[in-house]
Scaffold this active site. Structure first.
Site, PDB file in Angstrom:
ATOM      1  N   LYS A   1      30.649  39.185  16.669  1.00 31.81           N
ATOM      2  CA  LYS A   1      30.321  39.527  15.280  1.00 31.81           C
ATOM      3  C   LYS A   1      30.825  40.953  15.057  1.00 31.81           C
ATOM      4  O   LYS A   1      30.078  41.870  14.710  1.00 31.81           O
ATOM      5  CB  LYS A   1      28.796  39.401  15.074  1.00 31.81           C
TER       6      LYS A   1
ATOM      7  N   TYR B   1      19.031  39.685  25.335  1.00 34.84           N
ATOM      8  CA  TYR B   1      17.944  39.199  26.196  1.00 34.84           C
ATOM      9  C   TYR B   1      17.368  40.309  27.075  1.00 34.84           C
ATOM     10  O   TYR B   1      16.205  40.261  27.443  1.00 34.84           O
ATOM     11  CB  TYR B   1      18.456  38.068  27.104  1.00 34.84           C
TER      12      TYR B   1
ATOM     13  N   ASP C   1      23.515  31.073  23.605  1.00 38.61           N
ATOM     14  CA  ASP C   1      22.281  30.266  23.596  1.00 38.61           C
ATOM     15  C   ASP C   1      22.254  29.381  22.358  1.00 38.61           C
ATOM     16  O   ASP C   1      22.029  28.174  22.432  1.00 38.61           O
ATOM     17  CB  ASP C   1      21.064  31.195  23.620  1.00 38.61           C
TER      18      ASP C   1
ATOM     19  N   ASP D   1      23.268  25.019  22.064  1.00 39.53           N
ATOM     20  CA  ASP D   1      22.337  23.992  21.567  1.00 39.53           C
ATOM     21  C   ASP D   1      22.977  23.220  20.417  1.00 39.53           C
ATOM     22  O   ASP D   1      22.878  22.002  20.328  1.00 39.53           O
ATOM     23  CB  ASP D   1      21.025  24.622  21.057  1.00 39.53           C
TER      24      ASP D   1
ATOM     25  N   ASP E   1      29.466  33.222  13.128  1.00 40.60           N
ATOM     26  CA  ASP E   1      29.089  32.326  12.025  1.00 40.60           C
ATOM     27  C   ASP E   1      30.193  31.290  11.776  1.00 40.60           C
ATOM     28  O   ASP E   1      29.930  30.104  11.600  1.00 40.60           O
ATOM     29  CB  ASP E   1      28.736  33.102  10.746  1.00 40.60           C
TER      30      ASP E   1
HETATM   31  C1  IPM Z   1      18.482  28.169  27.777  1.00 36.77           C
HETATM   32  C2  IPM Z   1      17.045  28.316  27.356  1.00 36.77           C
HETATM   33  C3  IPM Z   1      16.546  29.663  27.852  1.00 36.77           C
HETATM   34  C4  IPM Z   1      17.390  30.740  27.192  1.00 36.77           C
HETATM   35  C5  IPM Z   1      15.046  29.934  27.639  1.00 36.77           C
HETATM   36  C6  IPM Z   1      14.186  28.839  28.252  1.00 36.77           C
HETATM   37  C7  IPM Z   1      14.641  31.274  28.146  1.00 36.77           C
HETATM   38  O1  IPM Z   1      16.910  28.181  25.988  1.00 36.77           O
HETATM   39  O2  IPM Z   1      18.749  28.142  28.987  1.00 36.77           O
HETATM   40  O3  IPM Z   1      19.340  28.083  26.907  1.00 36.77           O
HETATM   41  O4  IPM Z   1      17.105  31.155  26.066  1.00 36.77           O
HETATM   42  O5  IPM Z   1      18.353  31.164  27.814  1.00 36.77           O
HETATM   43 MN    MN Z   2      18.759  27.727  24.949  1.00 36.55          MN
END
Ligand code: IPM
Ligand code: MN
Length: 364
Positions: free
Chosen positions: A191, A141, A247, A251, A223
């Site tokens: 990784k 990032y 990240d 999710d 992975d």
């Molecule tokens: C998260 C979000 C953020 C990230 C975005 C909105 C920049 O997806 O907090 O996971 O990628 O960290």
């Molecule tokens: Mn995210």
């Protein structure tokens, strides 16, 4: 007790879900005699529209002078053009970086009453209870170079995945500390079969492990971790990983809990320790969901649970945090559901109603 809180509702459903979380916080304040002084500021797309930047210098300063920050979400189609110079997400990234919030805690807990709200088999997700520790101010990032440029043979772009041993050490330590207070199992995700930064990550993890002989450390490739999260999610206790991997994996893991609308997060400026107030920013892991904005649809539980994390990590109000979590549990047990976790025979409610229900259980 008295606390100074900055609220950054942001974009999309951000203002709606933060309003409900604030409602719940005020209910706690009223019941336990705490004073939460709230100060609202802009971040993200709304800040771009208003000030030209996603995070104004003044806003950052005000956050620095506060006890904690509550954030809704940032972003939306209005500011999504890849050509633009300023993005809502820049505001969030600047907050994380400038406030030194290197440790992102994302607990993944399946509420027993929601085992049928997911696509996965109940026997697979029953009892899932683990926590991601995502590095938040380094890696892909933030690494330099990070740019696009023109070459004689066309355009090129680069991002850089870089980590220093200090950055790795402090985040791995957060993982070990949390594991120590839990089931004492830490999985470090990397990784290392391909990436040099992951090889350093793994080495440093092994070095830090010497200080935590009571915690079992396992290394897992990213992975394989992606697969294991679906195949056998109860395997995990604490998972520590880099910014980008965390990240993506978090999710994925949110689907175990039925919806992104269920998962809170804490971004901390230090290693969490009992009895120590750590400065932090608290936000749901979901985004701004622009299509749901203004419809009283969004699930406020992720933000409400983020406030519980705030009480726990930044204010050392441990029992108050537990009361919020128990209230959410109760309301779910009574059958109330927002659209994202709705299933047959349950009672469908909107954002506000869900907030009211939780706040009412707290008021007693
Ligand atoms: C998260 C979000 C953020 C990230 C975005 C909105 C920049 O997806 O907090 O996971 O990628 O960290
Ligand atoms: Mn995210």
């Amino acid at each position: 007790m008295e606390f100074n809180l900055i609220v950054l509702p942001g974009d999309g459903v951000g203002p709606e879900v933060t309003a409900e979380a604030v409602k719940v916080l005020q209910a706690i304040g009223k019941r336990f005699g705490h004073n939460f002084n709230l100060h609202y500021e802009l971040v993200g797309g709304v800040a771009i529209d208003e000030t030209g930047v996603a995070l104004a210098q003044d806003t950052l300063k005000i956050c620095q002078g506060s006890d904690a920050v509550l954030l809704g979400a940032v972003g939306g189609p209005k500011w999504d053009d890849p050509q633009v110079k300023v993005r809502p997400e820049d505001g969030l990234l600047a907050l994380r970086k400038r406030l030194g919030l290197f440790a992102n805690l994302r607990p993944v807990k399946v509420f027993p009453v929601l085992v049928d709200a997911t696509n996965l088999k109940p026997e697979v997700i029953k009892g899932v209870d683990f926590i991601f520790v995502r590095e938040l101010t380094g890696g892909l990032y933030f690494g330099r170079p990070k740019r696009q440029w023109q070459t004689p043979r066309g355009r090129r772009a680069a991002d850089t995945m870089a980590y220093s041993e200090q950055e790795i050490e402090r985040i791995v330590r957060v993982g070990f500390e949390l594991a120590r207070g839990r089931r004492k199992k830490l999985v470090s995700v990397d990784k290392a079969n391909v990436l040099e930064s992951s090889r350093l990550w793994r080495q440093v993890a092994i070095e830090v492990a010497e200080e935590y002989p009571d915690v079992e450390l396992e290394h897992m490739f990213v992975d394989a971790c992606g697969m294991r999260l679906i195949q056998n999610p109860t395997y995990f206790d604490v998972v520590v990983t880099s910014n980008m991997f965390g990240d993506i994996l978090s999710d994925e893991a949110s689907m175990l809990a039925g919806s992104m609308g269920m998962l809170p997060s804490a971004s901390l400026a230090g290693v969490p320790k009992e009895g120590v107030n750590i400065f932090g920013l608290y936000e749901p892991i979901h985004g701004s969901a622009p299509r749901r904005a203004g419809l009283n649809m969004a699930n406020p539980i992720a933000t409400i649970l983020s406030v519980a994390m705030m009480l726990r990590y930044s204010f050392s109000l441990i029992s108050e945090a537990g009361i919020i979590e128990a209230a959410v549990d109760e309301v779910l047990k009574e059958g109330y559901r927002t659209y994202d976790i709705m299933s047959e025979g349950k009672i469908k409610v909107g954002t506000k109603e869900m907030g009211d229900l939780v706040a009412k259980r707290i008021a007693g």
